[in-house]
Design a protein around this motif. Structure first.
Motif, PDB file in Angstrom:
ATOM      1  N   ASP A 175      35.281  20.386  32.443  1.00 62.18           N
ATOM      2  CA  ASP A 175      35.901  21.789  32.355  1.00 62.18           C
ATOM      3  C   ASP A 175      37.393  21.215  32.658  1.00 62.18           C
ATOM      4  O   ASP A 175      37.499  20.394  33.598  1.00 62.18           O
ATOM      5  CB  ASP A 175      35.434  22.894  33.278  1.00 62.18           C
ATOM      6  CG  ASP A 175      34.444  23.732  32.804  1.00 62.18           C
ATOM      7  OD1 ASP A 175      33.869  23.425  31.320  1.00 62.18           O
ATOM      8  OD2 ASP A 175      33.684  24.303  33.257  1.00 62.18           O
ATOM      9  N   ARG A 176      38.278  21.950  31.941  1.00 64.54           N
ATOM     10  CA  ARG A 176      39.800  21.583  32.278  1.00 64.54           C
ATOM     11  C   ARG A 176      40.284  22.800  33.288  1.00 64.54           C
ATOM     12  O   ARG A 176      40.100  24.025  33.031  1.00 64.54           O
ATOM     13  CB  ARG A 176      40.686  21.521  31.049  1.00 64.54           C
ATOM     14  CG  ARG A 176      40.247  20.249  29.982  1.00 64.54           C
ATOM     15  CD  ARG A 176      40.977  20.070  29.000  1.00 64.54           C
ATOM     16  NE  ARG A 176      42.408  19.827  29.409  1.00 64.54           N
ATOM     17  CZ  ARG A 176      43.532  20.039  28.338  1.00 64.54           C
ATOM     18  NH1 ARG A 176      43.154  20.565  27.279  1.00 64.54           N
ATOM     19  NH2 ARG A 176      44.661  19.894  28.742  1.00 64.54           N
ATOM     20  N   THR A 184      38.214  32.164  46.578  1.00 62.27           N
ATOM     21  CA  THR A 184      38.420  30.959  46.099  1.00 62.27           C
ATOM     22  C   THR A 184      38.434  30.833  44.434  1.00 62.27           C
ATOM     23  O   THR A 184      37.402  31.231  44.029  1.00 62.27           O
ATOM     24  CB  THR A 184      37.632  29.746  46.597  1.00 62.27           C
ATOM     25  OG1 THR A 184      37.386  29.842  47.917  1.00 62.27           O
ATOM     26  CG2 THR A 184      37.983  28.203  46.414  1.00 62.27           C
ATOM     27  N   MET A 185      39.734  30.460  43.919  1.00 63.77           N
ATOM     28  CA  MET A 185      39.713  30.473  42.382  1.00 63.77           C
ATOM     29  C   MET A 185      39.968  29.134  41.774  1.00 63.77           C
ATOM     30  O   MET A 185      40.928  28.187  42.656  1.00 63.77           O
ATOM     31  CB  MET A 185      40.647  31.414  41.987  1.00 63.77           C
ATOM     32  CG  MET A 185      40.327  32.834  42.856  1.00 63.77           C
ATOM     33  SD  MET A 185      38.819  33.702  41.941  1.00 63.77           S
ATOM     34  CE  MET A 185      39.592  34.124  40.367  1.00 63.77           C
ATOM     35  N   VAL A 186      39.974  28.778  40.598  1.00 60.20           N
ATOM     36  CA  VAL A 186      40.709  27.845  39.891  1.00 60.20           C
ATOM     37  C   VAL A 186      40.671  28.424  38.433  1.00 60.20           C
ATOM     38  O   VAL A 186      40.046  29.495  38.299  1.00 60.20           O
ATOM     39  CB  VAL A 186      39.638  26.783  39.895  1.00 60.20           C
ATOM     40  CG1 VAL A 186      39.340  26.054  41.058  1.00 60.20           C
ATOM     41  CG2 VAL A 186      38.532  27.194  38.853  1.00 60.20           C
ATOM     42  N   THR A 187      41.882  27.821  37.896  1.00 59.54           N
ATOM     43  CA  THR A 187      42.404  28.644  36.494  1.00 59.54           C
ATOM     44  C   THR A 187      41.846  27.498  35.550  1.00 59.54           C
ATOM     45  O   THR A 187      42.133  26.217  35.477  1.00 59.54           O
ATOM     46  CB  THR A 187      43.932  28.479  36.626  1.00 59.54           C
ATOM     47  OG1 THR A 187      44.421  29.696  37.663  1.00 59.54           O
ATOM     48  CG2 THR A 187      44.326  29.097  35.193  1.00 59.54           C
ATOM     49  N   VAL A 188      40.809  27.986  34.627  1.00 57.97           N
ATOM     50  CA  VAL A 188      40.207  27.283  33.646  1.00 57.97           C
ATOM     51  C   VAL A 188      41.033  27.371  32.406  1.00 57.97           C
ATOM     52  O   VAL A 188      41.337  28.544  31.861  1.00 57.97           O
ATOM     53  CB  VAL A 188      38.675  27.426  33.494  1.00 57.97           C
ATOM     54  CG1 VAL A 188      38.152  26.555  32.378  1.00 57.97           C
ATOM     55  CG2 VAL A 188      37.821  27.353  34.863  1.00 57.97           C
ATOM     56  N   LEU A 189      41.194  26.321  31.541  1.00 63.17           N
ATOM     57  CA  LEU A 189      41.724  26.202  30.552  1.00 63.17           C
ATOM     58  C   LEU A 189      40.798  26.301  29.470  1.00 63.17           C
ATOM     59  O   LEU A 189      40.171  25.322  28.963  1.00 63.17           O
ATOM     60  CB  LEU A 189      42.818  25.367  30.219  1.00 63.17           C
ATOM     61  CG  LEU A 189      43.475  25.136  28.962  1.00 63.17           C
ATOM     62  CD1 LEU A 189      44.627  26.390  29.102  1.00 63.17           C
ATOM     63  CD2 LEU A 189      44.628  23.915  28.956  1.00 63.17           C
ATOM     64  N   VAL A 219      30.417  17.512  41.329  1.00 58.56           N
ATOM     65  CA  VAL A 219      31.623  18.228  40.501  1.00 58.56           C
ATOM     66  C   VAL A 219      32.456  18.261  41.504  1.00 58.56           C
ATOM     67  O   VAL A 219      32.743  19.001  42.487  1.00 58.56           O
ATOM     68  CB  VAL A 219      31.098  19.248  39.900  1.00 58.56           C
ATOM     69  CG1 VAL A 219      32.208  19.803  38.935  1.00 58.56           C
ATOM     70  CG2 VAL A 219      29.701  19.064  39.103  1.00 58.56           C
ATOM     71  N   ARG A 220      33.819  17.653  41.127  1.00 56.45           N
ATOM     72  CA  ARG A 220      35.052  17.743  41.818  1.00 56.45           C
ATOM     73  C   ARG A 220      36.078  18.107  40.915  1.00 56.45           C
ATOM     74  O   ARG A 220      36.345  17.807  39.696  1.00 56.45           O
ATOM     75  CB  ARG A 220      35.147  16.371  42.624  1.00 56.45           C
ATOM     76  CG  ARG A 220      35.456  15.283  41.599  1.00 56.45           C
ATOM     77  CD  ARG A 220      35.364  14.039  42.353  1.00 56.45           C
ATOM     78  NE  ARG A 220      35.776  12.877  41.447  1.00 56.45           N
ATOM     79  CZ  ARG A 220      35.980  11.526  41.940  1.00 56.45           C
ATOM     80  NH1 ARG A 220      35.964  11.245  43.394  1.00 56.45           N
ATOM     81  NH2 ARG A 220      36.352  10.454  41.332  1.00 56.45           N
ATOM     82  N   VAL A 221      37.249  18.694  41.394  1.00 55.91           N
ATOM     83  CA  VAL A 221      38.531  18.838  40.951  1.00 55.91           C
ATOM     84  C   VAL A 221      39.526  18.301  41.971  1.00 55.91           C
ATOM     85  O   VAL A 221      39.287  18.490  43.131  1.00 55.91           O
ATOM     86  CB  VAL A 221      38.763  20.150  40.317  1.00 55.91           C
ATOM     87  CG1 VAL A 221      37.795  20.654  39.295  1.00 55.91           C
ATOM     88  CG2 VAL A 221      38.697  21.276  41.718  1.00 55.91           C
ATOM     89  N   PRO A 222      40.902  18.237  41.561  1.00 56.41           N
ATOM     90  CA  PRO A 222      41.888  17.831  42.397  1.00 56.41           C
ATOM     91  C   PRO A 222      42.038  19.011  43.349  1.00 56.41           C
ATOM     92  O   PRO A 222      42.206  20.335  43.045  1.00 56.41           O
ATOM     93  CB  PRO A 222      42.993  17.512  41.624  1.00 56.41           C
ATOM     94  CG  PRO A 222      42.549  17.191  40.269  1.00 56.41           C
ATOM     95  CD  PRO A 222      41.355  18.168  40.197  1.00 56.41           C
ATOM     96  N   ALA A 243      43.828  19.103  34.706  1.00 61.31           N
ATOM     97  CA  ALA A 243      42.799  18.103  34.985  1.00 61.31           C
ATOM     98  C   ALA A 243      41.470  18.228  34.724  1.00 61.31           C
ATOM     99  O   ALA A 243      41.217  19.552  34.589  1.00 61.31           O
ATOM    100  CB  ALA A 243      42.791  17.808  36.576  1.00 61.31           C
ATOM    101  N   THR A 244      40.618  17.372  34.513  1.00 61.26           N
ATOM    102  CA  THR A 244      39.180  17.588  33.994  1.00 61.26           C
ATOM    103  C   THR A 244      38.203  17.481  35.289  1.00 61.26           C
ATOM    104  O   THR A 244      38.368  16.409  35.783  1.00 61.26           O
ATOM    105  CB  THR A 244      38.955  16.427  33.027  1.00 61.26           C
ATOM    106  OG1 THR A 244      39.827  16.611  31.796  1.00 61.26           O
ATOM    107  CG2 THR A 244      37.455  16.916  32.401  1.00 61.26           C
TER     108      THR A 244
END
Length: 494
Positions: A457-458, A422-427, A408-411, A57-58
């Motif tokens: 960012d993806r 707290t983490m996200v995985t960025v491609l 700025v938001r992500v699912p 997701a972007t």
């Protein structure tokens, strides 16, 4: 001729005893089980995984809202417990359950004979106090005042008459003395002795002196009478301050007693404090109506309970159905995020297409615990009403407890916590890079990212379950039925 050879019968095959019956069935079932295990192993352990597309997701900008929801029921905004404030025998009840009443409408009456007698006594005391005050303010009647004023006038007239009389006497005496002096001068020239004429002159002079003294005394006495009559008039008509203050206090006390008695009489008639619908009446004519305190109009209706509606101690209960409140329990974690005046959206199961805005009115300070579940009741005021709404209807409230605009938001599914971070995985360039982020508002679908991620960012999302029974997480095959299921992305607003 050659004789044909004789054919010997083949020897019969003997069945092994251990393969007969139940053993044969068990062996067959075992072979089938081995076959199934082999097929499963071929499709799982030894199978080559099929390529699964990576879910991403972007990060974009938008609104993130956090909403808590609850379900309860509608109650009238105003529930009034109306009771007599005086104790007495019910003489009439003028309404019945279900009647619509208006403000000031008579609901019932009790016997007022005792209160009426008290009012008459208080009114008599007031009349007496007012008469006493009038006497203090105006101590003389008109006749008495006229008499005192007449005395002043009489004294003045007496003074005037006395002055005139004294003046006349003085003038007469002066004329007599002058006549005597002329005779002496005429009859006794050159110092001759005229004893008779001189004696008369002396006598008349003496009389003149005595009359002058007596006349002045009479004038002084008449003047004193004027002063005395005027002083008497002033004293009799003067208002005494202390007496006036005492009389005024008596009147004020009597007026207060009349007002109290009048209130007691008025309280024998029960009226509606506000418009509404009568939902219960406790009593019939002939019974004694107990005194009580009427609940103020507009008071918040109580939360639902098994005890029923209204108060058993109230003589009459009136619901103000011109507006409603929605009362519902919230779990303690959700209740902690609620506050007065927060905006809410209320829907109703019985009216699917109706949505009414409202706001949080009150939060119960005490918890309700049922089966070890802690809830807090919350009341919502509806900003408008609808003729289709009825007391007791199921109401659903959604409250926006937090909102971030242009964030700025992500699912939500893209965010996970590892070791308290707290983490996200960025491609990035085909590589999956675990990245620490700072989150803000967490909504139903999106999470606000305050730091650590840029718009565009993806990010990698959890894998979905495939039809072959495998899942993928960031492109890495996971065999079996584990994984993240459907990804956990909930529908609805941000």
């Amino acid at each position: 001729m050659r004789q044909a050879p004789t054919l010997k019968p083949l020897p019969q095959i003997r069945r092994s005893a251990w393969l007969s019956g139940t053993r044969a069935w068990l062996v067959g079932l075992g072979l089938v089980a081995i076959l199934l295990v082999g097929l499963i192993a071929r499709d799982t352990v030894f199978a080559q995984p099929a390529a699964v597309a990576l879910r991403t997701a972007t990060a974009d900008r938008g609104t993130v809202t956090s909403v808590v929801s609850g379900t309860g029921s509608l109650l009238p905004a105003g529930r009034m417990n109306v009771s007599f404030k005086q104790t007495g025998i019910l003489t009439e009840i003028d309404v019945k359950v279900g009647d619509k009443v208006t403000t000031g409408q008579v609901l019932a009456r009790i016997d007022s004979s005792t209160q009426q007698a008290a009012l008459a006594s208080a009114q008599a005391s007031l009349a007496s106090a007012q008469a006493n005050l009038q006497a203090t303010q105006t101590p003389l009647t008109s006749a008495q005042l006229a008499q005192l004023q007449h005395q002043v006038s009489a004294a003045q007239q007496n003074y005037n008459d006395t002055v005139a009389s004294v003046n006349a006497t003085n003038q007469t005496d002066a004329a007599t003395v002058a006549s005597d002096q002329a005779k002496v001068n005429a009859d006794c020239p050159n110092g001759a002795q005229c004893s008779q004429e001189q004696a008369q002159l002396a006598s008349d002079k003496n009389k003149q002196n005595m009359d002058a003294i007596s006349g002045q005394s009479r004038i002084n006495s008449a003047a004193q009478q004027i002063t005395s009559s005027r002083d008497n008039l002033a004293v009799q008509t003067q208002v005494k301050p202390n007496a006036l203050a005492s009389s005024q206090a008596q009147v004020a006390s009597a007026q207060a007693q009349v007002q109290t008695a009048q209130v007691a009489v008025n309280q024998t008639t029960l009226t509606a404090p506000s418009s509404g619908v009568v939902i219960s009446i406790n009593g019939v004519p002939g019974e004694t109506a107990g005194s009580g305190t009427a609940q103020a109009p507009g008071s918040l209706a109580p939360q639902p309970s098994s005890s029923g509606t209204g108060s058993s101690s109230a003589f009459i209960v009136i619901d103000d159905n011109s507006s409603f409140v929605a009362v519902m329990p919230f779990a303690e974690t959700d209740a902690a995020r609620l506050a007065a005046n927060q905006t809410a959206s209320v829907t109703f199961d019985a009216i699917p297409n109706l949505t009414i805005s409202g706001h949080v009115l009150t939060l119960s300070p005490s918890a309700t615990v049922v089966s070890n579940v802690v809830d807090y009741y919350v009341s919502f005021v509806l900003n408008r009403t609808d003729p289709r709404l009825r007391e007791g209807m199921t109401a659903n409230a959604s409250v926006t407890v937090a909102q971030a605009d242009n964030a700025v938001r992500v699912p939500n599914a893209a965010v996970h916590t590892t070791g308290g971070t707290t983490m996200v995985t960025v491609l990035t360039n085909g590589q999956q890079v675990p990245t620490e982020v700072v989150t803000g508002v967490v909504g139903d679908t999106y999470t606000e990212i305050k730091a650590g991620l840029n718009e565009g960012d993806r990010v990698v999302l959890p894998a979905l379950r495939t039809s072959a029974g495998t899942t993928t997480n960031g492109g890495n095959l996971i065999r079996g039925g584990g994984g993240f299921g459907g990804g956990g992305v909930r529908g609805g607003g941000g």
